[in-house]
Write an enzyme that holds these catalytic residues in place. Structure first.
Site, PDB file in Angstrom:
ATOM      1  N   TYR A   1      11.614  -5.584  10.593  1.00 25.92           N
ATOM      2  CA  TYR A   1      11.798  -4.143  10.731  1.00 25.92           C
ATOM      3  C   TYR A   1      10.790  -3.593  11.731  1.00 25.92           C
ATOM      4  O   TYR A   1       9.596  -3.872  11.639  1.00 25.92           O
ATOM      5  CB  TYR A   1      11.629  -3.422   9.390  1.00 25.92           C
ATOM      6  CG  TYR A   1      11.762  -1.924   9.539  1.00 25.92           C
ATOM      7  CD1 TYR A   1      13.010  -1.339   9.630  1.00 25.92           C
ATOM      8  CD2 TYR A   1      10.637  -1.120   9.644  1.00 25.92           C
ATOM      9  CE1 TYR A   1      13.154   0.025   9.806  1.00 25.92           C
ATOM     10  CE2 TYR A   1      10.759   0.246   9.816  1.00 25.92           C
ATOM     11  CZ  TYR A   1      12.019   0.815   9.900  1.00 25.92           C
ATOM     12  OH  TYR A   1      12.139   2.152  10.085  1.00 25.92           O
TER      13      TYR A   1
ATOM     14  N   GLU B   1      23.172   9.105   2.939  1.00 23.07           N
ATOM     15  CA  GLU B   1      22.954   7.692   3.211  1.00 23.07           C
ATOM     16  C   GLU B   1      23.058   6.882   1.917  1.00 23.07           C
ATOM     17  O   GLU B   1      22.404   7.185   0.926  1.00 23.07           O
ATOM     18  CB  GLU B   1      21.579   7.468   3.851  1.00 23.07           C
ATOM     19  CG  GLU B   1      21.439   8.145   5.203  1.00 23.07           C
ATOM     20  CD  GLU B   1      20.149   7.778   5.915  1.00 23.07           C
ATOM     21  OE1 GLU B   1      19.409   6.912   5.409  1.00 23.07           O
ATOM     22  OE2 GLU B   1      19.889   8.356   6.983  1.00 23.07           O
TER      23      GLU B   1
ATOM     24  N   ARG C   1      20.075  -5.673   4.321  1.00 22.92           N
ATOM     25  CA  ARG C   1      20.602  -4.484   3.675  1.00 22.92           C
ATOM     26  C   ARG C   1      21.267  -3.647   4.763  1.00 22.92           C
ATOM     27  O   ARG C   1      20.877  -3.702   5.932  1.00 22.92           O
ATOM     28  CB  ARG C   1      19.484  -3.670   3.011  1.00 22.92           C
ATOM     29  CG  ARG C   1      18.812  -4.376   1.859  1.00 22.92           C
ATOM     30  CD  ARG C   1      19.720  -4.495   0.650  1.00 22.92           C
ATOM     31  NE  ARG C   1      19.969  -3.185   0.035  1.00 22.92           N
ATOM     32  CZ  ARG C   1      20.844  -2.985  -0.943  1.00 22.92           C
ATOM     33  NH1 ARG C   1      21.583  -3.985  -1.381  1.00 22.92           N
ATOM     34  NH2 ARG C   1      21.006  -1.798  -1.466  1.00 22.92           N
TER      35      ARG C   1
ATOM     36  N   ARG D   1       0.847  -1.189   0.000  1.00 27.95           N
ATOM     37  CA  ARG D   1       0.000   0.000   0.000  1.00 27.95           C
ATOM     38  C   ARG D   1       0.885   1.243   0.000  1.00 27.95           C
ATOM     39  O   ARG D   1       2.054   1.198   0.392  1.00 27.95           O
ATOM     40  CB  ARG D   1      -0.935   0.019   1.222  1.00 27.95           C
ATOM     41  CG  ARG D   1      -0.233   0.123   2.553  1.00 27.95           C
ATOM     42  CD  ARG D   1      -1.201   0.076   3.715  1.00 27.95           C
ATOM     43  NE  ARG D   1      -0.528   0.247   5.002  1.00 27.95           N
ATOM     44  CZ  ARG D   1      -0.269   1.414   5.547  1.00 27.95           C
ATOM     45  NH1 ARG D   1      -0.615   2.528   4.931  1.00 27.95           N
ATOM     46  NH2 ARG D   1       0.347   1.498   6.711  1.00 27.95           N
TER      47      ARG D   1
ATOM     48  N   ARG E   1      -3.100  10.949   0.075  1.00 21.31           N
ATOM     49  CA  ARG E   1      -3.968  11.882   0.804  1.00 21.31           C
ATOM     50  C   ARG E   1      -4.515  12.938  -0.138  1.00 21.31           C
ATOM     51  O   ARG E   1      -3.745  13.610  -0.826  1.00 21.31           O
ATOM     52  CB  ARG E   1      -3.194  12.569   1.935  1.00 21.31           C
ATOM     53  CG  ARG E   1      -2.719  11.637   3.024  1.00 21.31           C
ATOM     54  CD  ARG E   1      -1.988  12.434   4.082  1.00 21.31           C
ATOM     55  NE  ARG E   1      -1.439  11.583   5.122  1.00 21.31           N
ATOM     56  CZ  ARG E   1      -0.445  11.923   5.916  1.00 21.31           C
ATOM     57  NH1 ARG E   1       0.107  13.112   5.786  1.00 21.31           N
ATOM     58  NH2 ARG E   1       0.003  11.096   6.843  1.00 21.31           N
TER      59      ARG E   1
END
Length: 376
Positions: free
Chosen positions: A360, A312, A256, A179, A183
């Site tokens: 996670y 990052e 990862r 999903r 909005r």
């Protein structure tokens, strides 16, 4: 000879919160951590008066009032609201996908106009799948376009996701992106939760409060002298890698990892936002974090003449690297299930956290999970 009731391996949020509640019950706990500091991945380092999130941005958010009141009883949280921006070839788009994004993408100004564009592009995605004989999305690329259409997928999802996972979207399973937040209002608040913020003074204060009165040792590798440490307590709380606990007997789980390129810049405001995602594939890093914006707002930003940023870079994990994100594909999920069966047979070991559960987690669910263990 057992000296403690609990040996807690790892001083991240799961271990620190568990130690807090055990100490409240009068239990003797020893917390050990391989790193030279406490706090796991929420650890912050003060640089130029700025609390730098050394292991990536951590933004606390929850709709659980009990959890919010608990962490604020340890340290007061500020009013930081996560409103990331996406940079695609120099053009900026608000996240999550909302009316600001749709205006920036297509020039539409009403929800009806935005929905019409999305519906057309979704229908095109369905037609392409059906023409190829597919009844359901076969990969992340098809799933994403089915959810949000071609334009947003190409500019804001594809490049970022491929950098994040190191694989083409067409080669990633569809379930990774089941999903997407869409909005039809002008609202850049990334989270839907009732509460969010950052500890005033940084996450080290939260960890210090949780571990107040608890004996801790840093720079200690549990596996370097496992028999010694196991003999120190009646029970173990283990928050490290579950496959390592069982000596990798079924093989190694995949992760990862993230490499951080940190830079102190001689200006008070570099990008005007804490989080900017770089969504085109030609930019090697996934995002830039400007740490001062987590705790400094408005004029406060300019009271501090320097700023610290972190670029990052997402890469494949190898031995010696810090594991960050589990790779929850079918092969790794099946491998984890084998280790989970072994863990369930351990009567005196509690496995908790992202590495021990190969899952996670945001921060609040970790604290909520530990709190629930102590409800009678």
């Amino acid at each position: 000879m057992e000296k403690y009731d609990y040996l807690i391996v790892g001083s991240g949020l799961f271990g620190a919160t568990f130690a807090y509640f055990m100490r409240k019950q009068g239990k003797r706990c020893l917390v050990i951590d391989k790193r030279p500091h406490l706090g796991g991945n929420v650890y912050c380092e003060s640089i130029e008066g700025i609390n730098v999130h050394k292991y990536g941005a951590h933004i606390f958010h929850t709709s659980n009032k009990e959890v919010w009141e608990f962490v604020n009883s340890i340290v007061e949280f500020n009013r930081y609201t996560n409103s990331p921006v996406a940079n695609y070839k120099g053009k900026l788009y608000n996240l999550p996908f909302n009316m600001n994004t749709f205006y920036q993408m297509w020039g539409v100004t009403t929800p009806e106009q935005a929905q019409a564009v999305i519906d057309r592009q979704r229908a095109d995605a369905v037609a392409r799948m059906q023409a190829d004989g597919a009844a359901e999305p076969r990969n992340l690329e098809e799933q994403a376009q089915l959810l949000i259409g071609h334009d947003i997928y190409e500019k804001l999802i594809k490049g970022y996701t491929e950098k994040q996972w190191g694989r083409k979207c067409a080669d990633l399973p569809a379930f990774i992106i089941k999903r997407l937040p869409v909005r039809m209002v002008f609202d850049n608040n990334y989270f839907n939760d009732l509460y969010q913020g950052i500890p005033i003074g940084g996450y080290n204060k939260l960890i210090a409060g949780l571990l107040s009165g608890v004996e801790t040792k840093t720079g200690v590798d549990f596996f370097a002298d496992r028999r010694h440490w196991e003999g120190m307590a009646g029970k173990i709380v283990f928050t490290g890698k579950i496959d390592e606990f069982f000596n990798y007997q079924f093989g190694k789980l995949n992760y990862r990892t993230v490499r951080f390129e940190e830079q102190t810049i001689d200006k008070p405001n570099f990008q005007g936002n804490a989080v900017v995602n770089y969504t085109e594939s030609s930019v090697p890093y996934t995002r830039i974090i400007e740490h001062k914006h987590f705790e400094m707002f408005g004029r406060d930003v300019y009271d501090c003449p320097k700023t610290v940023i972190s670029k990052e870079y997402s890469t494949e994990w190898e031995d010696g690297m810090e594991p960050y994100y589990p790779v929850n594909d079918r092969a790794n999920s099946e491998l984890y299930a084998k280790y989970k069966d072994l863990a369930d047979q351990e009567e005196n070991v509690i496995f908790g956290g992202r590495l021990a559960e190969y899952k996670y987690y945001d921060m609040a669910p970790i604290i909520e999970k530990v709190m629930n263990k102590f409800k009678f």
